[in-house]
Design an enzyme around this catalytic site. Sequence first.
Site, short mmCIF file in Angstrom:
data_model
loop_
_atom_site.label_atom_id
_atom_site.label_comp_id
_atom_site.label_asym_id
_atom_site.label_seq_id
_atom_site.Cartn_x
_atom_site.Cartn_y
_atom_site.Cartn_z
N ASP A 158 0.86 -1.18 0.00
CA ASP A 158 0.00 0.00 0.00
C ASP A 158 0.90 1.24 0.00
OD1 ASP A 158 -2.25 1.68 0.20
OD2 ASP A 158 -3.27 0.28 1.54
N GLU A 210 -10.84 5.89 4.73
CA GLU A 210 -9.83 5.29 5.59
C GLU A 210 -9.95 5.77 7.04
OE1 GLU A 210 -5.96 4.69 3.83
OE2 GLU A 210 -6.76 4.99 1.83
#
Length: 647
Positions: free
Chosen positions: A321, A532
């Site tokens: 990521d 997120e």
Amino acid sequence: MRAAPTTMWRSPAAPACLLVAAVLLSAVAAATAGEEYVKYKDPKKPIGERVDDLLSRMTLAEKIGQMSQIERANATSAVIEKYFVGSVLSGGGSVPSEKATAKEWQQMVAKMQKAALKTRLGIPIIYGIDAVHGHNNVHNATIFPHNVGLGATRDPKLVKRIGQSTAHEARATGIPYTFAPCVAVCRDPRWGRCYESYSEDTKLVQLMTSAMVPGLQGDAPARYPKGTPFVAGGMNVAGCAKHFVGDGGTRDGINENNTVLSFHDLMRIHMPPYDDAVIKGVASVMISYSSWNGVKMHENRFLITDILKNKLKFRGFVITDWQAVDRITTPPHKHYYHSIQETIHAGIDMVMIPYDYPEFVADLTTQVSNGSIKLDRINDAVSRILRVKFAMGLFENPLPDPRLAGELGDKEHRQIAREAVRRSLVLLKNGKHGEKPVLPLSKKADKILVAGSHAHNLGFQCGGWTVSWQGQGGNNVTAGKSRTTILEAIKAAVDESTVIDYTEHPDKSSIAESAKEYDYAVVVVGEEPYAETEGDNLNLTIPSPGPKVIKDVCGLVKCVVVLVSGRPLVVEPYIGAMDAFVAAWLPGTEGHGVADVLFGDHGFTGKLPRTWFKSVDQLPMNFGDKHYNPLFPFGFGLTTKPSHSQS
């Protein structure tokens, strides 16, 4: 530039000796022209042979370049050529220019690609982007419902069509790789990424994963080797199953936190969708920021190499990521040299290093040169990346296709999105006890009230990961004639004679004065966009002034409440005041889909993909738990039939 192949025609009666002579003449001509046969450039050769041939020609610098993925803003031609960059990405909201057209996106990608093709071996870059509910970073793209809404549809055929549409729109901008689908099994709605998950139920996530991967990538042939990446052609994109593994099971739903589970439960709850993605030929897998029993996933060799690569037989590439190598330490980037070693040893193949690529390249080069990281591990990583690039046809067709620009925001894609909206809505209440159902609503009402912060706000409908990373409010988020707010859809649905009063912040006293004039009210409230960690929420209440709007309006007028949110919220205190209650999730740009079911052009069919709790004190609570006492259970959803006549 490669010379065009010589075309030979042979009549049915042509003697074999003439064909041999023609082949010899062609070979002589090629030799005379100074051309050299290069196996990895030959599309007729098996991919394995092409990978081996190209790998044998590469220097260490070229190999490390293939393992590097940098941010678009840094990907100048000079940088790509100097570092032999293998991949470029757009982070959330990273665009060539504000409201860039498909043509402008294509021009940007083509410029980068041409720089890569100028390098010694001419290895094309793979450009990646988060196209997670449509091609959501791009102005004028079709924005589909987020995954939680797609889970409510229970319709894998529809999800596959959404994947196909997303692939077409990505290719319209010259982008062949998306960081999707998210195959997380969200076990706690307090998690800020829960709307990116199809469901709390593993089997439902598997069903949708098995549809979305071939939707994006195309259908692999029968008996295609398990784990081998497959991308059908120029209208498809490489996919990325994420975030491996257990990201939806963290304690208290805290993003990037620790998932505390036995190996058995990890494999039972969170691993199956990855196996399905691998079976379908997914090109890549992205690792989660989270930890499993205290070990950061990005350094978990057991799960990445032993389980994903060896047990599940995944042969695509594993990608980090965003800046994830930095973030295996606290504070981030501390002991970066060691972090590189840990993550590469764990089985990471491509590293998302948007900004720190010079340091990464230097440190990795040193560690390979001094033997700290074995060259075999580097070769394995690069082989996997090249395998995907060959499978995609990037070597044969590296540049964007200008003919595909019209696919962006295509009318057919918008119709699919509208269908997805109406199929995703879940009807949770329809009439108070002992009274007639409220829905479908009459199109021929004399006067109606539409109220609430989310009734006329396209950005709120779309949620996070829309144009920008966190998303944004307002009606200038994207463009297109069919982009409709729920208010606009209601106006289009009702009779021309119907009077519509709209107020974002209704005044109770004003409503009381004219309450008897309204046939009904539609109240639309919910969450503002987030993504997120910014979406982590321990209380899950309806944001203010939503509760007050519900109480003020529903206390005076027969009302339908439409909740726009990425997850279930606390509604038990208000459910009694509502005449009807609809969970709309994050429907995207096609507001007409909401009106389609409110007014009976289509019936409600959606089913809850998540348990709807009474209180956050019950969380985490999932279907199948021993103590299960929800407000609405997993799978619940009232149905209505289409209304063929309106009165």
